[in-house]
Design a protein around this motif. Sequence first.
Motif, mmCIF file in Angstrom:
data_model
loop_
_atom_site.group_PDB
_atom_site.id
_atom_site.type_symbol
_atom_site.label_atom_id
_atom_site.label_comp_id
_atom_site.label_asym_id
_atom_site.label_seq_id
_atom_site.Cartn_x
_atom_site.Cartn_y
_atom_site.Cartn_z
ATOM 1 N N ALA A 57 0.850 -1.195 0.000
ATOM 2 C CA ALA A 57 0.000 0.000 0.000
ATOM 3 C C ALA A 57 0.879 1.237 0.000
ATOM 4 O O ALA A 57 0.838 2.059 -0.904
ATOM 5 C CB ALA A 57 -0.938 -0.017 1.207
ATOM 6 N N THR A 58 1.681 1.384 1.037
ATOM 7 C CA THR A 58 2.713 2.418 1.099
ATOM 8 C C THR A 58 3.924 1.783 1.767
ATOM 9 O O THR A 58 3.768 1.043 2.741
ATOM 10 C CB THR A 58 2.265 3.627 1.957
ATOM 11 O OG1 THR A 58 1.862 3.161 3.238
ATOM 12 C CG2 THR A 58 1.149 4.387 1.293
ATOM 13 N N PRO A 59 5.154 2.006 1.287
ATOM 14 C CA PRO A 59 5.488 2.862 0.159
ATOM 15 C C PRO A 59 5.181 2.220 -1.184
ATOM 16 O O PRO A 59 5.063 1.005 -1.270
ATOM 17 C CB PRO A 59 6.986 3.077 0.329
ATOM 18 C CG PRO A 59 7.452 1.823 0.971
ATOM 19 C CD PRO A 59 6.346 1.396 1.911
ATOM 20 N N THR A 60 5.092 3.016 -2.247
ATOM 21 C CA THR A 60 4.848 2.521 -3.590
ATOM 22 C C THR A 60 6.050 2.731 -4.499
ATOM 23 O O THR A 60 6.010 2.356 -5.655
ATOM 24 C CB THR A 60 3.634 3.226 -4.213
ATOM 25 O OG1 THR A 60 3.845 4.636 -4.174
ATOM 26 C CG2 THR A 60 2.369 2.889 -3.450
ATOM 27 N N THR A 61 7.097 3.332 -3.995
ATOM 28 C CA THR A 61 8.314 3.524 -4.779
ATOM 29 C C THR A 61 9.487 2.905 -4.030
ATOM 30 O O THR A 61 9.423 2.666 -2.819
ATOM 31 C CB THR A 61 8.606 5.014 -5.013
ATOM 32 O OG1 THR A 61 8.976 5.621 -3.763
ATOM 33 C CG2 THR A 61 7.394 5.738 -5.571
ATOM 34 N N GLN A 62 10.577 2.666 -4.761
ATOM 35 C CA GLN A 62 11.753 2.080 -4.125
ATOM 36 C C GLN A 62 12.327 3.019 -3.076
ATOM 37 O O GLN A 62 12.785 2.573 -2.017
ATOM 38 C CB GLN A 62 12.798 1.755 -5.188
ATOM 39 C CG GLN A 62 14.059 1.124 -4.609
ATOM 40 C CD GLN A 62 14.933 0.492 -5.673
ATOM 41 O OE1 GLN A 62 14.434 -0.055 -6.653
ATOM 42 N NE2 GLN A 62 16.245 0.557 -5.478
ATOM 43 N N GLN A 63 12.318 4.338 -3.343
ATOM 44 C CA GLN A 63 12.853 5.292 -2.376
ATOM 45 C C GLN A 63 12.067 5.244 -1.075
ATOM 46 O O GLN A 63 12.638 5.243 0.025
ATOM 47 C CB GLN A 63 12.823 6.707 -2.949
ATOM 48 C CG GLN A 63 13.412 7.757 -2.009
ATOM 49 C CD GLN A 63 14.880 7.537 -1.721
ATOM 50 O OE1 GLN A 63 15.711 7.590 -2.616
ATOM 51 N NE2 GLN A 63 15.220 7.268 -0.469
ATOM 52 N N GLN A 64 10.737 5.196 -1.179
ATOM 53 C CA GLN A 64 9.918 5.105 0.025
ATOM 54 C C GLN A 64 10.200 3.815 0.774
ATOM 55 O O GLN A 64 10.234 3.793 2.007
ATOM 56 C CB GLN A 64 8.439 5.176 -0.340
ATOM 57 C CG GLN A 64 7.942 6.569 -0.687
ATOM 58 C CD GLN A 64 6.492 6.541 -1.105
ATOM 59 O OE1 GLN A 64 6.185 6.259 -2.257
ATOM 60 N NE2 GLN A 64 5.605 6.815 -0.194
ATOM 61 N N ALA A 65 10.371 2.733 0.033
ATOM 62 C CA ALA A 65 10.655 1.446 0.663
ATOM 63 C C ALA A 65 11.967 1.503 1.442
ATOM 64 O O ALA A 65 12.063 0.990 2.562
ATOM 65 C CB ALA A 65 10.720 0.343 -0.394
ATOM 66 N N GLU A 66 12.980 2.127 0.852
ATOM 67 C CA GLU A 66 14.268 2.239 1.529
ATOM 68 C C GLU A 66 14.153 3.117 2.778
ATOM 69 O O GLU A 66 14.761 2.815 3.808
ATOM 70 C CB GLU A 66 15.306 2.794 0.556
ATOM 71 C CG GLU A 66 15.671 1.812 -0.558
ATOM 72 C CD GLU A 66 16.575 2.417 -1.610
ATOM 73 O OE1 GLU A 66 16.804 3.653 -1.553
ATOM 74 O OE2 GLU A 66 17.057 1.670 -2.487
ATOM 75 N N ASP A 67 13.394 4.195 2.691
ATOM 76 C CA ASP A 67 13.183 5.055 3.865
ATOM 77 C C ASP A 67 12.499 4.280 4.983
ATOM 78 O O ASP A 67 12.888 4.359 6.155
ATOM 79 C CB ASP A 67 12.330 6.269 3.486
ATOM 80 C CG ASP A 67 13.092 7.286 2.638
ATOM 81 O OD1 ASP A 67 14.332 7.215 2.605
ATOM 82 O OD2 ASP A 67 12.430 8.133 2.013
ATOM 83 N N GLN A 68 11.463 3.541 4.612
ATOM 84 C CA GLN A 68 10.716 2.779 5.609
ATOM 85 C C GLN A 68 11.599 1.715 6.256
ATOM 86 O O GLN A 68 11.581 1.526 7.476
ATOM 87 C CB GLN A 68 9.503 2.121 4.951
ATOM 88 C CG GLN A 68 8.609 1.348 5.933
ATOM 89 C CD GLN A 68 7.510 0.577 5.235
ATOM 90 O OE1 GLN A 68 7.672 0.144 4.106
ATOM 91 N NE2 GLN A 68 6.393 0.399 5.918
#
Length: 380
Positions: free
Chosen positions: A329-340
């Motif tokens: 659901a979130t994150p939906t981008t690789q950058q968001q995934a790395e932040d999470q």
Amino acid sequence: MSTYVEVNGTSRPVQMASAELSLKQRGIANAVLIDTASAFTVAEGQRVEIGDGVGVIFGGTIDEVTCRWMHPTTLRYWSLRCVSYEQITSRRFVGQRVYARQAAGDIIKDLVTNCLTSEGIDVTEVLDGPDVGPFQFDYETVEQAFDIIAGAAAMYWDIQYNLHLRFFERDTYAAPWSITATSSQVRRMDGAIELITDRQKLANRIYVRLGQYLGATETESYPGDGSSTLFQLLKPIGAEPTIRVNGTDKTVGIQGVDTGKDWYWQIGSQTVEQDASGTVLTSGDTLEVVYVPLESKVLLGAQDAAAISARATLEGLSGIYDTMLDGTATPTTQQQAEDQADAYLQQHKEPTRTLSFTTAERDLNVGMAITVNLPAVGLA
């Protein structure tokens, strides 16, 4: 020290009042007011402040109110169940908003400005924090949006009794005293200082399962067998496919929606089906399906080599503790995934340690970082 309760700014006689405050959860409070002459009323939603003469203990609103009338006298008791001001964020939606990568605090402030209008929220204690994002919100609550941003930034948020929104890091607010073997602020009569250490949430290598996305075009071919009208593909279909039989294009429609087509498909399905009126393919026929598949991906988001090594030395094994986060659901981008993943790693790469003690001091507040030096329980 006498306890006081104010309802919408007016002090009311109080029989009892208590409050429970914690980080990452809404504070709750209970109070019983005494109305000897049936002189006032209390309603759900009204603002409540509880203090003890030294300072404010709790600020929030009434969630539930019970009036107990001692018939036939004029005596009434008002029992209040209250929640802290974080509740405001759970009843307001973000709407559809998109944020490019930027300072986490700037996104928090923008959400307050545009999504918490008329709530009186002050943002002077919102720190910038690291850059996070991008984010795409689609009618999440403000509370959910705040949690997503705070999680990506490895920060915390709450709303104080004075409606000040705090967005802060672990060490932003220092406790006025520390805990040592000789601390006078720790009460000895209530038993031992207790430290609980457990590894149930330990994670030093973090993976994130990303949501589905449109992959590269693929082509698959299948021979007929004289009976099959349903053909299984290798991946789910993400967009309308091109279907050919022996090199000739066929008409396609959406399964359960269209009629009169040669073949049918459905988004997310791994099958294509021939129309019941069509000629069944034989071994001399070749079905060709050209389609854009829906792909999914598992990303190694973050790991801590030093934490893994230290754990391996202690345990005599690999020291690896894998955790999978849900990013569908979130994150939906690789950058968001790395932040999470990085934020989760920073909070869970060591075993959880919970220290319990009792104090009568009134100068501590939720969110404060307190220094502990207790070699007797392994904290030094």
